[in-house]
Design a protein around this motif. Sequence first.
Motif, PDB file in Angstrom:
ATOM      1  N   UNK A   2      21.462  68.663  62.226  1.00 46.19           N
ATOM      2  CA  UNK A   2      21.125  67.625  63.200  1.00 46.19           C
ATOM      3  C   UNK A   2      19.722  67.068  63.003  1.00 46.19           C
ATOM      4  N   UNK A   3      19.027  67.575  62.000  1.00 43.85           N
ATOM      5  CA  UNK A   3      17.630  67.171  61.827  1.00 43.85           C
ATOM      6  C   UNK A   3      17.488  65.734  61.326  1.00 43.85           C
ATOM      7  N   UNK A   4      18.501  65.258  60.626  1.00 44.96           N
ATOM      8  CA  UNK A   4      18.408  63.926  60.026  1.00 44.96           C
ATOM      9  C   UNK A   4      19.541  63.050  60.564  1.00 44.96           C
ATOM     10  N   UNK A   5      19.166  61.882  61.102  1.00 50.59           N
ATOM     11  CA  UNK A   5      20.161  60.936  61.596  1.00 50.59           C
ATOM     12  C   UNK A   5      20.694  60.118  60.412  1.00 50.59           C
ATOM     13  N   UNK A   6      22.017  59.958  60.331  1.00 53.03           N
ATOM     14  CA  UNK A   6      22.612  59.189  59.239  1.00 53.03           C
ATOM     15  C   UNK A   6      22.941  57.774  59.715  1.00 53.03           C
ATOM     16  N   UNK A   7      22.508  56.771  58.974  1.00 54.95           N
ATOM     17  CA  UNK A   7      22.856  55.391  59.307  1.00 54.95           C
ATOM     18  C   UNK A   7      23.842  54.879  58.269  1.00 54.95           C
ATOM     19  N   UNK A   8      25.031  54.530  58.752  1.00 56.14           N
ATOM     20  CA  UNK A   8      26.137  54.138  57.875  1.00 56.14           C
ATOM     21  C   UNK A   8      26.304  52.621  57.960  1.00 56.14           C
ATOM     22  N   UNK A   9      26.094  51.934  56.828  1.00 56.87           N
ATOM     23  CA  UNK A   9      26.099  50.468  56.869  1.00 56.87           C
ATOM     24  C   UNK A   9      27.472  49.882  57.181  1.00 56.87           C
ATOM     25  N   UNK A  10      28.546  50.615  56.915  1.00 57.18           N
ATOM     26  CA  UNK A  10      29.892  50.065  57.151  1.00 57.18           C
ATOM     27  C   UNK A  10      30.126  49.781  58.630  1.00 57.18           C
ATOM     28  N   UNK A  11      29.861  50.779  59.491  1.00 53.38           N
ATOM     29  CA  UNK A  11      30.175  50.570  60.901  1.00 53.38           C
ATOM     30  C   UNK A  11      29.174  49.618  61.565  1.00 53.38           C
ATOM     31  N   UNK A  12      27.906  49.658  61.144  1.00 56.55           N
ATOM     32  CA  UNK A  12      26.935  48.741  61.749  1.00 56.55           C
ATOM     33  C   UNK A  12      27.241  47.297  61.337  1.00 56.55           C
ATOM     34  N   UNK A  13      27.766  47.106  60.141  1.00 61.22           N
ATOM     35  CA  UNK A  13      28.106  45.763  59.676  1.00 61.22           C
ATOM     36  C   UNK A  13      29.268  45.180  60.481  1.00 61.22           C
ATOM     37  N   UNK A  14      30.215  46.029  60.857  1.00 59.73           N
ATOM     38  CA  UNK A  14      31.351  45.561  61.651  1.00 59.73           C
ATOM     39  C   UNK A  14      30.878  45.068  63.022  1.00 59.73           C
ATOM     40  N   UNK A  15      29.971  45.801  63.637  1.00 61.43           N
ATOM     41  CA  UNK A  15      29.448  45.400  64.954  1.00 61.43           C
ATOM     42  C   UNK A  15      28.711  44.059  64.848  1.00 61.43           C
ATOM     43  N   UNK A  16      27.965  43.895  63.787  1.00 56.53           N
ATOM     44  CA  UNK A  16      27.221  42.672  63.545  1.00 56.53           C
ATOM     45  C   UNK A  16      28.180  41.488  63.353  1.00 56.53           C
ATOM     46  N   UNK A  17      29.258  41.717  62.648  1.00 53.83           N
ATOM     47  CA  UNK A  17      30.250  40.668  62.403  1.00 53.83           C
ATOM     48  C   UNK A  17      30.893  40.232  63.718  1.00 53.83           C
ATOM     49  N   UNK A  18      31.202  41.213  64.566  1.00 54.61           N
ATOM     50  CA  UNK A  18      31.793  40.910  65.872  1.00 54.61           C
ATOM     51  C   UNK A  18      30.881  39.984  66.668  1.00 54.61           C
ATOM     52  N   UNK A  19      29.594  40.296  66.693  1.00 56.67           N
ATOM     53  CA  UNK A  19      28.622  39.506  67.450  1.00 56.67           C
ATOM     54  C   UNK A  19      28.554  38.079  66.901  1.00 56.67           C
ATOM     55  N   UNK A  27      25.616  43.534  54.388  1.00 56.43           N
ATOM     56  CA  UNK A  27      25.592  44.878  54.987  1.00 56.43           C
ATOM     57  C   UNK A  27      24.173  45.355  55.272  1.00 56.43           C
ATOM     58  N   UNK A  28      23.176  44.660  54.737  1.00 52.28           N
ATOM     59  CA  UNK A  28      21.826  45.188  54.774  1.00 52.28           C
ATOM     60  C   UNK A  28      21.149  45.017  56.143  1.00 52.28           C
ATOM     61  N   UNK A  29      21.162  43.793  56.656  1.00 55.25           N
ATOM     62  CA  UNK A  29      20.526  43.486  57.943  1.00 55.25           C
ATOM     63  C   UNK A  29      21.062  44.413  59.041  1.00 55.25           C
ATOM     64  N   UNK A  30      22.389  44.546  59.184  1.00 56.98           N
ATOM     65  CA  UNK A  30      22.911  45.447  60.214  1.00 56.98           C
ATOM     66  C   UNK A  30      22.412  46.882  60.028  1.00 56.98           C
ATOM     67  N   UNK A  31      22.323  47.334  58.801  1.00 56.30           N
ATOM     68  CA  UNK A  31      21.833  48.686  58.541  1.00 56.30           C
ATOM     69  C   UNK A  31      20.378  48.845  58.958  1.00 56.30           C
ATOM     70  N   UNK A  32      19.604  47.819  58.699  1.00 60.86           N
ATOM     71  CA  UNK A  32      18.186  47.851  59.081  1.00 60.86           C
ATOM     72  C   UNK A  32      18.052  47.903  60.609  1.00 60.86           C
ATOM     73  N   UNK A  33      18.841  47.066  61.295  1.00 63.96           N
ATOM     74  CA  UNK A  33      18.796  47.068  62.763  1.00 63.96           C
ATOM     75  C   UNK A  33      19.176  48.427  63.331  1.00 63.96           C
ATOM     76  N   UNK A  34      20.245  48.994  62.789  1.00 65.38           N
ATOM     77  CA  UNK A  34      20.701  50.292  63.290  1.00 65.38           C
ATOM     78  C   UNK A  34      19.654  51.370  63.020  1.00 65.38           C
ATOM     79  N   UNK A  48      30.245  53.161  49.440  1.00 64.41           N
ATOM     80  CA  UNK A  48      30.998  54.364  49.062  1.00 64.41           C
ATOM     81  C   UNK A  48      30.571  55.581  49.897  1.00 64.41           C
ATOM     82  N   UNK A  49      29.348  55.548  50.385  1.00 69.07           N
ATOM     83  CA  UNK A  49      28.766  56.778  50.920  1.00 69.07           C
ATOM     84  C   UNK A  49      29.337  57.272  52.256  1.00 69.07           C
ATOM     85  N   UNK A  50      29.984  56.417  53.073  1.00 68.95           N
ATOM     86  CA  UNK A  50      30.574  56.988  54.288  1.00 68.95           C
ATOM     87  C   UNK A  50      31.484  58.185  54.001  1.00 68.95           C
TER      88      UNK A  50
END
Lengths: 269, 269
Positions: B204-221, B99-106, B190-192
Amino acid sequence: MTSPDSSAPLGVFDSGVGGLTVVRALRELLPNESIIYLGDTARVPYGSKSPDTIRRFSVEDTQFLVSHGVKAVVVACNTATAHALPVLQATFRVPIIGVLEPGVEATLAADSCERVGIIGTAGTIRSSAYQYALAMRKPDLQIHATATPLLVPFVEEGWTDHPALKSVLKEYLKPLLDKGMDTLVLGCTHYPLLIPVLKRMLGNKVRLVDSASTCAAHTQRMLEEKGLLRTVKSKPTLEIYLTDLAEQAEALAKRFLGTEFGKVKKATL
Amino acid sequence: MTSPDSSAPLGVFDSGVGGLTVVRALRELLPNESIIYLGDTARVPYGSKSPDTIRRFSVEDTQFLVSHGVKAVVVACNTATAHALPVLQATFRVPIIGVLEPGVEATLAADSCERVGIIGTAGTIRSSAYQYALAMRKPDLQIHATATPLLVPFVEEGWTDHPALKSVLKEYLKPLLDKGMDTLVLGCTHYPLLIPVLKRMLGNKVRLVDSASTCAAHTQRMLEEKGLLRTVKSKPTLEIYLTDLAEQAEALAKRFLGTEFGKVKKATL
């Protein structure tokens, strides 16, 4: 069967390091006893897990202590006591004491006790072990139990005086206070560290029963009765085994034990 | 070596049921894939345990999935990814994604990203895996990481909108906000479930990066690149194995997955 050797150490186990509050109470009351402590920190917590799994883990923990030659075993974990004590007593030859019975006795020691609140992990509360033991001894007792799973994490985070903890306690205790409880059973070996904040919140209206110190008194009585009190004059030892050696666990262990100790050893079950 | 069969299921594991947020994201993005999920609920959590223990548990989890014939493994646990991904990739033949690499990319996908906050378990934060991966890609990035061990217990208690949770979050996030963070990486599966309360607190001041959804996109690729997308027309299956079947775990699983599912099976590792 040969009887156990009174010079042998006392075995104590818990799912993690919370049971060191019991070791602390044992050392105060029985300063001449050697102790081997096992904390199953690789699989902690037990409180959220199923009865089957808790029993399996507890048998493995006891097996470890027995194989290290202990003369008796103290189950310093309310969840393990609630689910596994009968199995352990049926499986092993050495005397085995849980934290629950002593807590029940201490609760009923005050005649004025009419409405009891019990807090503990989900596993302890769901087992109904406290509720059952209290109801058997005093059928007209009003008993209200509630699972308080956030308290262990707060204790482990060291936030024992944080406004968020007070807000959590307020929410958990409200239904018990609404029922007019006069006694609160701290049904988890982590909870003695919450006594100061609980005293501030509850004042003198509610008596707190702490299973750690009542368990130590019970152990003393059992050792006396069975002629197992250590009488040799050599210095007693304290050995602490953990199944996982995370830094955090060692730091926590110091807080629960309330003193420094030697090197923690790694146990493999 | 024969290449994996594209009709085989995807394997996903986590220390508990939090990783089902990743399964939920995978099913939305890849509705034709069959999935076998393993939650190590008998030994949850991993986040407070030592690197050695986390690696040993992760190898056992992956072995279980591989022995069930999966074509690839998704490590849906930030702590396991941070400590064990290299060992798993060196040990097993199937592709393994964390889950880490996709989160970093996002995180780095937004050009405006200059000051990143990271929250996760003690194990994830102490590993410095996120900090390292981000710093390697963007050396001038300001990175502030903080362990937030109370958040998982609050999510598991279901108190995701409680005043006490807000007080805890305020305390945890204050140092990150003081540093002017523009992006917050949710480094725990757990955090999503905290996204709604975080959005209300941070606006809106802080963008949230959620590792669950970014990991799914990475898996698809990855599946596309390796020709492993499932193309057969039969209905995909979802099998959920847990190492401990506490009632609470099943109820929680439903919340994380966001839907009903069939009977959970007991896994023995």
